[in-house]
Motif scaffolding. Structure first.
Motif, short mmCIF file in Angstrom:
data_model
loop_
_atom_site.label_atom_id
_atom_site.label_comp_id
_atom_site.label_asym_id
_atom_site.label_seq_id
_atom_site.Cartn_x
_atom_site.Cartn_y
_atom_site.Cartn_z
N ALA A 148 6.71 -15.63 1.02
CA ALA A 148 5.88 -14.45 1.33
C ALA A 148 6.75 -13.25 1.70
O ALA A 148 6.48 -12.13 1.28
N ILE A 149 7.80 -13.50 2.49
CA ILE A 149 8.71 -12.40 2.85
C ILE A 149 9.42 -11.88 1.60
O ILE A 149 9.53 -10.66 1.41
N HIS A 150 9.89 -12.77 0.75
CA HIS A 150 10.56 -12.36 -0.48
C HIS A 150 9.64 -11.46 -1.32
O HIS A 150 10.06 -10.41 -1.80
N LYS A 151 8.40 -11.90 -1.47
CA LYS A 151 7.45 -11.12 -2.26
C LYS A 151 7.18 -9.76 -1.61
O LYS A 151 7.10 -8.73 -2.30
N ALA A 152 7.07 -9.73 -0.28
CA ALA A 152 6.82 -8.47 0.42
C ALA A 152 7.98 -7.51 0.24
O ALA A 152 7.79 -6.33 -0.07
N MET A 153 9.18 -8.00 0.44
CA MET A 153 10.35 -7.12 0.41
C MET A 153 10.71 -6.68 -1.00
O MET A 153 11.44 -5.71 -1.18
N ASN A 154 10.19 -7.37 -2.00
CA ASN A 154 10.46 -7.02 -3.39
C ASN A 154 9.23 -6.48 -4.11
O ASN A 154 9.22 -6.37 -5.33
N ASN A 155 8.18 -6.15 -3.32
CA ASN A 155 6.95 -5.58 -3.87
C ASN A 155 6.42 -6.39 -5.05
O ASN A 155 6.11 -5.85 -6.11
N GLN A 156 6.31 -7.71 -4.83
CA GLN A 156 5.82 -8.61 -5.87
C GLN A 156 4.44 -9.14 -5.53
O GLN A 156 4.19 -9.44 -4.37
N PRO A 157 3.60 -9.26 -6.51
CA PRO A 157 3.79 -8.83 -7.90
C PRO A 157 3.71 -7.31 -8.00
O PRO A 157 2.98 -6.69 -7.24
N ASP A 158 4.46 -6.77 -8.94
CA ASP A 158 4.44 -5.31 -9.08
C ASP A 158 3.20 -4.86 -9.86
O ASP A 158 2.51 -5.67 -10.48
N ILE A 159 2.93 -3.58 -9.80
CA ILE A 159 1.70 -3.05 -10.38
C ILE A 159 1.64 -3.26 -11.89
O ILE A 159 0.57 -3.52 -12.45
N ASP A 160 2.78 -3.16 -12.58
CA ASP A 160 2.77 -3.37 -14.03
C ASP A 160 2.34 -4.79 -14.38
O ASP A 160 1.53 -5.00 -15.28
N TRP A 161 2.88 -5.77 -13.66
CA TRP A 161 2.48 -7.17 -13.89
C TRP A 161 1.00 -7.37 -13.61
O TRP A 161 0.30 -8.03 -14.37
N GLU A 164 -1.10 -5.86 -16.38
CA GLU A 164 -0.95 -6.65 -17.60
C GLU A 164 -1.72 -7.97 -17.52
O GLU A 164 -2.24 -8.46 -18.52
N ASN A 165 -1.80 -8.56 -16.35
CA ASN A 165 -2.38 -9.90 -16.20
C ASN A 165 -3.76 -9.94 -15.56
O ASN A 165 -4.34 -11.02 -15.41
N GLN A 166 -4.30 -8.79 -15.21
CA GLN A 166 -5.58 -8.73 -14.51
C GLN A 166 -6.67 -9.55 -15.17
O GLN A 166 -7.38 -10.31 -14.51
N ASP A 167 -6.83 -9.42 -16.46
CA ASP A 167 -7.92 -10.10 -17.15
C ASP A 167 -7.59 -11.55 -17.53
O ASP A 167 -8.43 -12.26 -18.06
N LYS A 168 -6.38 -11.99 -17.24
CA LYS A 168 -5.97 -13.36 -17.55
C LYS A 168 -6.11 -14.28 -16.34
O LYS A 168 -5.96 -15.49 -16.48
#
Length: 182
Positions: A148-161, A164-168
């Protein structure tokens, strides 16, 4: 990293162990002289019955850095649950924070300047599970916190991802509702 970290957010779900051992921390990370620090001070001073806020510690009298304030997502009203949350899981979260510093997700030089608030999921079933494996529970919560910390500090998932994956992606419990399983 010398830039200010005002507020970052992240979450992770780690499962795969025995029933009741899944972890899903949600973290907020930011500078202590900003909104996160204010929230930590306010939450520590404004305790709520059943959702006591405590610092993540390695053991009694050994608080980790960055300061990490835990709050349970589940109303705590069972002494065994409390002991597991404020024992095995608290230590796991503390270790996950230090793991994040060790790998560089949290800059070591900012360890005294940042604060973390973590909403902790601990399945209520642990209170009655006499076969609970504390080592597995510890390992899963430690990994989830570091993730969770890794994802927070790296802004993951990013907005482009996300776009791209919203409807999947269909939320698990929404799908269960659609399937008549809720």
């Amino acid at each position: 990293m010398s830039e200010r970290i005002i507020m970052r957010t992240g979450e992770a779900l780690i499962a795969g162990g025995p029933p009741g051992t899944a972890a899903e921390p949600e973290v907020i990370i930011g500078e202590l002289d900003g909104p996160v620090g204010t929230a930590i001070a306010s939450m520590t001073a404004g305790q709520v019955k059943g959702h006591t806020r405590v610092f993540a510690i390695l053991n009694t009298d050994i608080q980790v850095r960055p300061v990490t304030l835990m709050v349970s997502k589940v109303t705590v009203n069972h002494s065994r649950y409390t002991n597991i949350l404020m024992g095995t899981v608290q230590a796991a979260i503390a270790n996950g924070v230090l793991d994040a510093v060790r790998v560089g997700d949290i800059p070591k030089g900012k360890a005294n300047d940042l604060g973390i608030i973590v909403s902790v999921w601990l399945n209520p079933s642990v209170a009655t599970d006499d076969a609970l494996d504390h080592k597995i529970l510890f390992d899963i919560h430690r990994k989830a916190m570091a993730t969770a910390i890794h994802k927070a500090m790296n802004n993951q998932p990013d907005i482009d991802w996300l776009l791209e994956n919203q409807d999947k992606i269909t939320h698990k419990y929404y799908q269960m509702g659609l399937d008549g399983k809720i």
